[in-house]
Design an enzyme around this catalytic site. Structure first.
Site, short mmCIF file in Angstrom:
data_model
loop_
_atom_site.label_atom_id
_atom_site.label_comp_id
_atom_site.label_asym_id
_atom_site.label_seq_id
_atom_site.Cartn_x
_atom_site.Cartn_y
_atom_site.Cartn_z
N GLU A 1 16.51 -37.36 -28.58
CA GLU A 1 17.44 -36.69 -27.68
C GLU A 1 18.26 -35.59 -28.39
O GLU A 1 19.46 -35.70 -28.54
CB GLU A 1 18.37 -37.73 -27.02
CG GLU A 1 17.59 -38.72 -26.19
CD GLU A 1 18.45 -39.76 -25.48
OE1 GLU A 1 18.17 -40.03 -24.30
OE2 GLU A 1 19.40 -40.28 -26.09
N TRP B 1 9.53 -45.09 -27.24
CA TRP B 1 10.47 -45.59 -26.22
C TRP B 1 10.26 -44.94 -24.87
O TRP B 1 10.70 -45.47 -23.86
CB TRP B 1 11.91 -45.42 -26.70
CG TRP B 1 12.45 -44.01 -26.75
CD1 TRP B 1 12.19 -43.07 -27.69
CD2 TRP B 1 13.38 -43.42 -25.84
NE1 TRP B 1 12.88 -41.93 -27.43
CE2 TRP B 1 13.62 -42.10 -26.29
CE3 TRP B 1 14.03 -43.86 -24.68
CZ2 TRP B 1 14.48 -41.22 -25.63
CZ3 TRP B 1 14.88 -42.98 -24.03
CH2 TRP B 1 15.10 -41.68 -24.50
N HIS C 1 22.86 -37.01 -31.65
CA HIS C 1 23.66 -38.24 -31.61
C HIS C 1 24.57 -38.34 -32.84
O HIS C 1 24.68 -39.41 -33.45
CB HIS C 1 22.75 -39.46 -31.50
CG HIS C 1 22.18 -39.65 -30.11
ND1 HIS C 1 22.96 -39.97 -29.02
CD2 HIS C 1 20.91 -39.54 -29.64
CE1 HIS C 1 22.19 -40.06 -27.94
NE2 HIS C 1 20.95 -39.78 -28.28
N ASP D 1 26.18 -43.19 -34.24
CA ASP D 1 25.86 -42.49 -32.99
C ASP D 1 27.06 -41.60 -32.65
O ASP D 1 28.03 -41.53 -33.41
CB ASP D 1 25.52 -43.47 -31.86
CG ASP D 1 24.46 -42.89 -30.91
OD1 ASP D 1 24.73 -41.82 -30.32
OD2 ASP D 1 23.38 -43.49 -30.78
C1 ACM Z 1 16.74 -43.80 -27.11
O1 ACM Z 1 16.80 -44.68 -26.23
N1 ACM Z 1 17.45 -42.70 -27.02
C2 ACM Z 1 15.90 -43.96 -28.27
#
Ligand code: ACM
Ligand code: ZN
Length: 751
Positions: free
Chosen positions: A315, A381, A251, A190
């Site tokens: 994201e 999610w 990320h 990340d």
């Molecule tokens: C996430 O919670 N960004 C997958």
């Protein structure tokens, strides 16, 4: 003592703790069919364990023998015996993970058509054993036929934001397997850390695995490929498949810090120390990005036998792709409408690469934006709208949104986890189950593989992670294994069985959390006598807080308190919760400072936002940390600060100081100007100093500003006033304009 004699004696004393009865059976997850039998099987050193000749069956038998020994102290041998335990491969037991377990006074038989089923049968048998060490123990007679409702029962751990040693991971694998969780999703990369050794790109770990925290310390760590292999094999032995996640194209700042050529700007970057979503992402317009990622995957794939590989995909801000000449050139060359098209191109290209290697791609639900191929598995999610889109698109789905274990225990309680229906058929705390989605989800139910409970680690660490995982994971495991029961009666039954698990978790030194409240919440208040009171709101009656005042990390030998402690002296206060000898968290730290303003009446022209610390935090003698969420910083949204303190008598003053915070990513800016004033009557003010913090409002680096007025010789006054004005205008390039900015202030120090 002969076996017969022992039997007689034990038969007479039915209250002996080693005597389990079927009525007391408390298995989690509850088997689909359980029929209590008559009497008990007596297990002792004469018991033999027989298994089929293949390597996996023998490994399972050895696992069972080791588990019996660890739990009861009884060393049972391998071998066939008329009255022994037999593991059998039996094609009549249908289902990939299905098993049958028959315990009679004469023998114990575990049968399954697969090694997976056989292993789960062994885990159930372990749950029938008593905890006590004894020469002989009883196993209650019972017949169980069992199989899970959902094939995908996963737990994710983010090891990037905080690093977890191999020993921690293996302990969790033991626990997850005990409750029949079959998938461990290892979030290995990340922004804040790259945690897997890649031999071709050594800087990923020499640079990308380490960050310099705001206090100057280095934080990090990574797993060597040998350690990864060890963990994957440890998991395999326990029926758990490990799914690696290598995040792309967002990320990825840790990777970019190691290899800046991956980004659009090609500019040097540092591994960030703050959380959030960063615009610095992999450049899709540069072929070198794909060469790099494919080379990385070429080293990752052989380490993980799993059919599935997770590539993140969540994201991804498209700003850099919008501003990048090569990304734009690619977009036009491919005839794509916008940068979402580039995201789709990126994901599909990686998916094809993985398919070429025989792997199935998993991504977070953003991979659907712009259209991912239907062969991908979508980890949902963001909510049931995304679940509906994935299912309608023909993808298989894993439901994660309702099970975010980083959610506070008070909000995502054990009961909430238990009651959540992943098919969205019933509304729950986290699934709105809009009727139009519920209908689609019900129709496509077969595409839902199961669910996953992610533990993101911004606020989790090796000390507090278990309190976030357990006991919620037990409710999660039961939810997915049973697949149906969410009503009051089912909850009451689960809750009864859960209580029986706690002694086991205690025996394994698991720092599990409360079922529906925080482990502990600390609050500090200044008292009128110039001291402080530290309050602990405890989630367990047997939780004890240990503290130090010299900045050292508290141990179980440091001074302790339960609910409140009074502190008379300034210093660096550190406090840690302990329970049953286990440390439950990293220290919570408070910097206590002596000064004349502590606890004195404070008035404000404009109160701070109720979202952050109350105004009293400005004069509580406790300094804020670099984290604006720490309960010490008061925040003003689009307002100036005007604060006056009544020292209650004319007082000699040597200095006045105040702290401000800048965190441009969170729209927190330092003030443009700060005034220090004094007064004898609270009406007529004398200005002592007007200052301008030297700040670069465009800088993304979180910074603290300490502004001080120092008197050349002490002056005398009763009232002190600090005013701070926000920027009237911001540079043209300031993201999203000048509205909605914040001033964050802490301690006004008068000496
Ligand atoms: C996430 O919670 N960004 C997958
Ligand atoms: Zn680019």
């Amino acid at each position: 003592m002969s076996k017969m004699l022992a039997r007689c004696l034990l038969g007479l004393s039915a209250l002996l703790p080693v005597l389990a009865t079927a009525a007391g059976v408390a298995i989690i997850p509850q088997p689909q069919h359980l029929q209590p039998g008559q009497g008990s099987y007596w297990l002792d050193a004469h018991t033999r364990v027989a298994a089929p000749k293949d390597a996996r069956s023998r490994e399972i038998a050895a696992f069972l023998r080791a588990a019996i020994r660890a739990q009861t102290g009884i060393a049972v041998q391998e071998g066939a015996a008329a009255h022994g335990i037999e593991l059998k491969l039996d094609p009549a037991v249908q289902g990939d993970e299905a098993y049958r377990l028959a315990v009679t006074p004469k023998r114990i038989t575990v049968s399954a058509s697969t090694d997976k089923g056989l292993f789960w049968g062994v885990q159930t048998l372990r749950q029938l054993l008593p905890l006590e060490h004894a020469a002989q123990v009883t196993v209650p007679a019972v017949t169980i036929e069992d199989a899970p409702a959902y094939a995908w029962r996963g737990v994710m751990l983010d090891v990037a934001r905080h690093f977890y040693p191999v020993s921690f991971i293996e302990k969790q694998l033991d626990l997850l397997s005990y409750y029949k969780i079959n998938t461990f999703h290892w979030h290995l990369t990340d922004d804040q850390g790259w945690r897997i050794q890649i031999k071709r790109y050594p800087k990923l770990t020499s640079v990308g695995a380490w960050r310099t925290e705001t206090d100057g310390t280095r934080y990090g760590g990574f797993y060597t490929q040998a350690q990864i292999r060890e963990v994957v094999d440890y998991a395999r032995q326990r029926n758990i498949t490990v799914i690696p996640e290598i995040e792309m194209p967002g990320h990825s700042v840790a990777a970019i810090a190691a290899y800046p050529e991956l980004s659009c700007s090609k500019q040097p970057a540092t591994v960030p120390t703050t959380w959030g979503v960063f615009k610095n992402i992999d450049c899709v317009g540069d072929e070198g990005t794909f060469t790099f990622l494919q080379n990385v995957l070429d080293e990752v794939l052989p380490l993980f036998p799993s059919k599935y590989v997770h590539i993140g995909g969540d994201e991804v801000p498209k700003d850099d792709w919008h501003d990048c000449a090569s990304c734009q050139e690619l977009m036009h060359k491919l005839g794509l409408k916008d940068e979402e098209g580039l995201q789709s191109y990126f994901i599909q290209r990686i998916q094809k690469y993985l398919e070429g290697k025989g792997k199935t791609m998993i991504g977070w639900d953003e991979i659907l934006e712009g259209g991912a191929s239907r062969n991908a598995v979508v980890e949902v999610w963001r909510g049931d709208d995304e679940a509906r889109k994935a299912l309608e698109n023909g993808n298989r789905a894993i439901v994660a949104g309702p099970f975010y274990l980083d959610s506070p225990l008070l909000k995502l309680t054990v009961q909430n986890v238990f009651r959540t229906d992943i098919t969205g058929a019933a509304p729950t705390l986290y699934t709105e189950a809009r009727p139009q989605n519920a209908a689609v989800i019900a129709t496509h139910r077969a595409q839902i593989l199961g669910a996953e409970a992610p533990l993101w680690s911004e606020r989790a660490n090796p000390y507090n992670a278990e309190s976030k995982l357990y006991p919620r994971v037990l409710a999660f495991a039961e939810n997915l294994w049973r697949g149906n029961a969410h009503d009051d009666a089912a909850w009451a039954d689960f809750h009864r069985r859960l209580q029986a698990q706690y002694p086991r978790l205690d025996a394994w030194h698991v720092a599990y959390g409360p079922e529906d409240r925080a482990v502990v919440q600390y609050a500090i208040t200044a008292d009128a006598k110039g001291g402080w009171q530290l309050h602990a709101q405890r989630g367990f009656d047997d939780l004890v807080n240990h503290y130090t005042l010299d900045g050292s990390t508290p141990t179980a030998k440091s001074p302790s308190f339960t609910d409140t402690v009074t502190l008379h002296h300034a210093g660096t206060l550190q406090v840690v919760p302990f329970r049953k000898g286990l440390r439950y968290d990293n220290p919570t730290s408070f910097t206590l400072v002596d000064n004349l303003a502590t606890g004195k009446p404070l008035s404000l022209a404009q109160p701070p936002s109720p979202k952050y610390a109350p105004a009293s935090a400005l004069t509580d003698g406790v300094l804020g940390s670099g984290d604006f969420h720490d309960g010490q910083w008061s925040g003003w949204n689009d307002h100036d600060i005007d604060a006056s303190i009544d020292l209650q008598k004319s007082t000699a003053i040597h200095s006045i100081a105040v702290d401000f915070l800048q965190d441009t990513g969170s729209r927190i800016l330092p003030p443009q100007q700060v005034n220090f004033q004094v007064s004898d009557d609270g009406q007529h003010w004398t200005t002592l100093q007007t200052g301008q913090p030297k700040a670069d409002v465009m800088s993304a680096r979180p910074t603290e500003f300490h502004l001080v007025f120092k008197a050349s010789k002490p002056l005398s006054a009763r009232y002190v006033r600090v005013t701070a004005t926000r920027y009237a205008t911001l540079p043209a390039g300031f993201p999203d304009g000048a509205a909605n900015t914040w001033l964050f202030a802490d301690e006004i120090l008068v000496k």
